[in-house]
Structure formats: C-alpha cells, structure tokens
Design a protein around this motif. Sequence first.
Motif, PDB file in Angstrom:
ATOM      1  N   ARG A 178     -13.724  13.537  -2.475  1.00  0.00           N
ATOM      2  CA  ARG A 178     -14.363  12.622  -3.400  1.00  0.00           C
ATOM      3  C   ARG A 178     -13.325  11.603  -3.880  1.00  0.00           C
ATOM      4  NH1 ARG A 178     -17.896  14.752  -1.297  1.00  0.00           N
ATOM      5  NH2 ARG A 178     -19.769  15.734  -2.167  1.00  0.00           N
ATOM      6  N   LYS A 179     -13.818  10.529  -4.479  1.00  0.00           N
ATOM      7  CA  LYS A 179     -12.957   9.477  -4.986  1.00  0.00           C
ATOM      8  C   LYS A 179     -12.976   9.496  -6.513  1.00  0.00           C
ATOM      9  CE  LYS A 179     -12.141   7.559  -0.899  1.00  0.00           C
ATOM     10  NZ  LYS A 179     -10.798   7.367  -0.310  1.00  0.00           N
ATOM     11  N   VAL A 180     -11.823   9.692  -7.116  1.00  0.00           N
ATOM     12  CA  VAL A 180     -11.695   9.629  -8.568  1.00  0.00           C
ATOM     13  C   VAL A 180     -11.354   8.185  -8.930  1.00  0.00           C
ATOM     14  CG1 VAL A 180     -10.503  10.503 -10.606  1.00  0.00           C
ATOM     15  CG2 VAL A 180     -10.895  12.010  -8.636  1.00  0.00           C
ATOM     16  N   CYS A 181     -12.294   7.493  -9.577  1.00  0.00           N
ATOM     17  CA  CYS A 181     -12.155   6.071  -9.867  1.00  0.00           C
ATOM     18  C   CYS A 181     -11.879   5.854 -11.347  1.00  0.00           C
ATOM     19  CB  CYS A 181     -13.425   5.311  -9.474  1.00  0.00           C
ATOM     20  SG  CYS A 181     -13.911   5.545  -7.742  1.00  0.00           S
ATOM     21  N   THR A 182     -10.846   5.102 -11.634  1.00  0.00           N
ATOM     22  CA  THR A 182     -10.509   4.730 -13.005  1.00  0.00           C
ATOM     23  C   THR A 182     -10.597   3.215 -13.121  1.00  0.00           C
ATOM     24  OG1 THR A 182      -9.007   6.624 -13.198  1.00  0.00           O
ATOM     25  CG2 THR A 182      -8.775   4.863 -14.826  1.00  0.00           C
ATOM     26  N   VAL A 183     -11.446   2.743 -14.012  1.00  0.00           N
ATOM     27  CA  VAL A 183     -11.666   1.303 -14.187  1.00  0.00           C
ATOM     28  C   VAL A 183     -11.210   0.909 -15.584  1.00  0.00           C
ATOM     29  CG1 VAL A 183     -13.350  -0.572 -14.175  1.00  0.00           C
ATOM     30  CG2 VAL A 183     -13.660   1.396 -12.648  1.00  0.00           C
ATOM     31  N   THR A 235     -18.571   9.423  -4.246  1.00  0.00           N
ATOM     32  CA  THR A 235     -18.338   9.546  -2.807  1.00  0.00           C
ATOM     33  C   THR A 235     -17.625   8.291  -2.320  1.00  0.00           C
ATOM     34  OG1 THR A 235     -20.446   8.514  -2.220  1.00  0.00           O
ATOM     35  CG2 THR A 235     -20.447  10.907  -2.556  1.00  0.00           C
ATOM     36  N   ARG A 236     -17.210   8.302  -1.053  1.00  0.00           N
ATOM     37  CA  ARG A 236     -16.498   7.156  -0.499  1.00  0.00           C
ATOM     38  C   ARG A 236     -17.361   5.887  -0.540  1.00  0.00           C
ATOM     39  NH1 ARG A 236     -14.810   9.056   4.570  1.00  0.00           N
ATOM     40  NH2 ARG A 236     -12.873   9.752   3.614  1.00  0.00           N
ATOM     41  N   GLY A 237     -18.631   6.022  -0.157  1.00  0.00           N
ATOM     42  CA  GLY A 237     -19.523   4.872  -0.160  1.00  0.00           C
ATOM     43  C   GLY A 237     -19.783   4.344  -1.562  1.00  0.00           C
ATOM     44  N   GLN A 238     -19.965   5.258  -2.520  1.00  0.00           N
ATOM     45  CA  GLN A 238     -20.196   4.851  -3.906  1.00  0.00           C
ATOM     46  C   GLN A 238     -18.969   4.171  -4.490  1.00  0.00           C
ATOM     47  OE1 GLN A 238     -21.270   8.691  -5.487  1.00  0.00           O
ATOM     48  NE2 GLN A 238     -23.455   8.270  -5.398  1.00  0.00           N
ATOM     49  N   GLN A 281     -16.797   2.394  -2.894  1.00  0.00           N
ATOM     50  CA  GLN A 281     -16.747   1.042  -2.337  1.00  0.00           C
ATOM     51  C   GLN A 281     -17.712   0.106  -3.074  1.00  0.00           C
ATOM     52  OE1 GLN A 281     -14.782  -0.344  -0.397  1.00  0.00           O
ATOM     53  NE2 GLN A 281     -15.759  -2.083   0.602  1.00  0.00           N
ATOM     54  N   LYS A 282     -18.913   0.589  -3.370  1.00  0.00           N
ATOM     55  CA  LYS A 282     -19.888  -0.220  -4.120  1.00  0.00           C
ATOM     56  C   LYS A 282     -19.374  -0.545  -5.517  1.00  0.00           C
ATOM     57  CE  LYS A 282     -23.982   1.607  -1.743  1.00  0.00           C
ATOM     58  NZ  LYS A 282     -25.244   2.401  -1.898  1.00  0.00           N
ATOM     59  N   LEU A 283     -18.762   0.463  -6.164  1.00  0.00           N
ATOM     60  CA  LEU A 283     -18.231   0.233  -7.502  1.00  0.00           C
ATOM     61  C   LEU A 283     -17.096  -0.783  -7.474  1.00  0.00           C
ATOM     62  CD1 LEU A 283     -18.121   0.976 -10.515  1.00  0.00           C
ATOM     63  CD2 LEU A 283     -16.496   2.796  -9.914  1.00  0.00           C
ATOM     64  N   ARG A 284     -16.235  -0.687  -6.492  1.00  0.00           N
ATOM     65  CA  ARG A 284     -15.112  -1.624  -6.390  1.00  0.00           C
ATOM     66  C   ARG A 284     -15.604  -3.059  -6.240  1.00  0.00           C
ATOM     67  NH1 ARG A 284     -12.061  -4.193  -2.686  1.00  0.00           N
ATOM     68  NH2 ARG A 284     -13.357  -3.469  -0.968  1.00  0.00           N
ATOM     69  N   LEU A 285     -16.597  -3.261  -5.376  1.00  0.00           N
ATOM     70  CA  LEU A 285     -17.142  -4.603  -5.164  1.00  0.00           C
ATOM     71  C   LEU A 285     -17.842  -5.126  -6.412  1.00  0.00           C
ATOM     72  CD1 LEU A 285     -18.557  -4.174  -1.537  1.00  0.00           C
ATOM     73  CD2 LEU A 285     -16.474  -5.382  -2.234  1.00  0.00           C
ATOM     74  N   ILE A 332      -8.406  -1.356 -11.234  1.00  0.00           N
ATOM     75  CA  ILE A 332      -9.082  -0.183 -10.665  1.00  0.00           C
ATOM     76  C   ILE A 332      -8.081   0.647  -9.879  1.00  0.00           C
ATOM     77  CG2 ILE A 332     -11.005   0.632  -9.242  1.00  0.00           C
ATOM     78  CD1 ILE A 332     -12.235  -2.133  -9.465  1.00  0.00           C
ATOM     79  N   THR A 333      -8.108   1.955 -10.119  1.00  0.00           N
ATOM     80  CA  THR A 333      -7.363   2.885  -9.260  1.00  0.00           C
ATOM     81  C   THR A 333      -8.359   3.868  -8.658  1.00  0.00           C
ATOM     82  OG1 THR A 333      -6.903   4.400 -11.106  1.00  0.00           O
ATOM     83  CG2 THR A 333      -5.258   2.710 -10.632  1.00  0.00           C
ATOM     84  N   ILE A 334      -8.195   4.147  -7.372  1.00  0.00           N
ATOM     85  CA  ILE A 334      -9.079   5.070  -6.655  1.00  0.00           C
ATOM     86  C   ILE A 334      -8.205   6.104  -5.960  1.00  0.00           C
ATOM     87  CG2 ILE A 334     -10.858   5.310  -4.884  1.00  0.00           C
ATOM     88  CD1 ILE A 334     -11.650   2.416  -5.392  1.00  0.00           C
TER      89      ILE A 334
END
Length: 294
Positions: free
Chosen positions: A211-216, A258-261, A263-267, A278-280
């Motif tokens: 999974r991707k841990v995303c910090t915005v 997930t990886r796809g999610q 990517q959507k969040l980053r965009l 953003i850090t992933i």
Amino acid sequence: MLTEVKKHLTPKQIRADAEFFFLLNLGLVATAAGIALFKTPNHFAFGGTSGLSIVLATLFPRFNVGAFMWVVNAVLVVLGFIFLGIRSMGWTIYSSFALSFYVSAFEWAVPLRAPLTNDVFLELCYAVILSAVGAAIVFNIGASTGGTDIVAMILNKYTSMPVGRALMVSDLGIVLAGAYLYGPATGLYCILGMILKSTVADSAIEGINLRKVCTVVTSRPEPVRDFIVNELHRSATMEQAQGAYTHEEKWVLVTVLTRGQAQKLRLFVHSLDEHAFITIVNSSEIVGKGFRSI
C-alpha cells in the motif's frame, strides 16, 4: 442448527467467506500447477510433501506423485488428529487433500513423461514462482497448504525445537535424497529452488499487501479531504501544522491508499495546490480497520 447459523451471517460475512475460499483454492491450484507441470518432470524435490512424493514415485514407479501425496497427506492429517485434535487442524485438513486432488487433476489432464522444455533453469524458475506465489496467497489469508505444516504445528506444541530449523532439516534430507537419486546437478537445482522459494514467497506476500502511505501538506485541506473520502472512499488523519521556514499555517493529511488511488491523489493535489508537499511511501504492514486486523 445450521439454519440458525446461516441467519446470523451478514452479506458482508458471506462475501468475506467466499473470497477466502476462492483465494485458498487459487493458491492451491497455483501450487499444484508448479508441482505437476514443473517439479515432477524435472525431479525438483525441494522438500515438503511434494518433494517426498517425487522421491517416493521414483523409488516406486508404479504410483505417480499425486497418489503418494494423497497417502503422505493422509498420514500427516491422522497424526494431526492424534497430537493436535480436530479443532486445531482447521483449514489444514481441507488444504492437504485439496492440494493432492489438484495435483492428481493436473497429472490426469496434462500427463508429462518429460519436461516441457529443454531449459532446466527456465523450468526451475516456473516451479519456484508458481509454488511460491501459491503459498503466498494461502499464507496471506491466514491458511496453510497443509502437508509439513502439520509437522511444524506438532513440533511447536510438544518440543522446544525451533519449527523453522526442524522443517529446514527435513527439507534438506529430502533434497539430499533427490541428489542421490537424480545426480548432483539436480540436487544443486533443488537446493537453489528451496532457497529461492522462501525469498519469492516473502516478496509475493509483500507485493500482495503493498500500500501507499501518503502524506499531504497543504493550505487547502477541505478539497483534499473531500476527494479522499468521496472519490477514493478512504479516510485520513488531519492535523494542523506550521511551516518551519515561512511560519505559514498548514494542514497535514495522512492516508493509506492503493497504487492507483495514490496516483489519482497526487494528480488531484497537484492540480489543486501547486505549493502542496506530498510524500508517498511503500508499506506492506498496514494494521487497522479496512486493512489487516490486529
């Protein structure tokens, strides 16, 4: 009594049970394909019940590997009943006989008198990958492929011997028997396969759970929060922060996707706030609601 139990099962529980059963059989089918199509024709006796059955099928050619797996697994299940009890065995009973059935089915559907190719290393790669991925799928849902796992459970209950060491010794004994019967080249391939299988299985489990841990870090938290909740159908943790250099008020949102999610969040964040940070980070150990239970 059965009707009463069914009434208490929610649609979510039924779906979870169906998914568990599907993944269990998918892992067993992949493992059986590796045994019947690649291990058996090349005499790759990595260890376990399949390795022992390959050796026994060579010593007693009247019976094939699938037949010996039925016998070996039946003996191990009986030992499990005696030393562990029926309740402790759980899905191990089903896995033991289902794997034997799938191996026999492959031997009946695709009878092989010789390896599929003349490339031994290529055959070894597929033998390792199919078996390791199959085992990874099964282990990841909390089940087992049966066989020597029963021996591990017995040793764990009645002795102080480390289970991993005991299984390694038994697997090494099967590999040495294979090297004696099939020659040093096959023996070396078996040792290599035994080492690679554990490595590939660990990598496969991590890949399944990745999974991707995303910090915005952003000054516009509300649109980001709404996107995560409403579009990605995930939650997030929010906290207010301050920039160390600019001293500007910021918001930090942390979520697991997930990886796809991711990517959507980053965009989305990039289009919303060009100054956002953003850090992933990759993680395969996510424990909590919506992921692996504690």
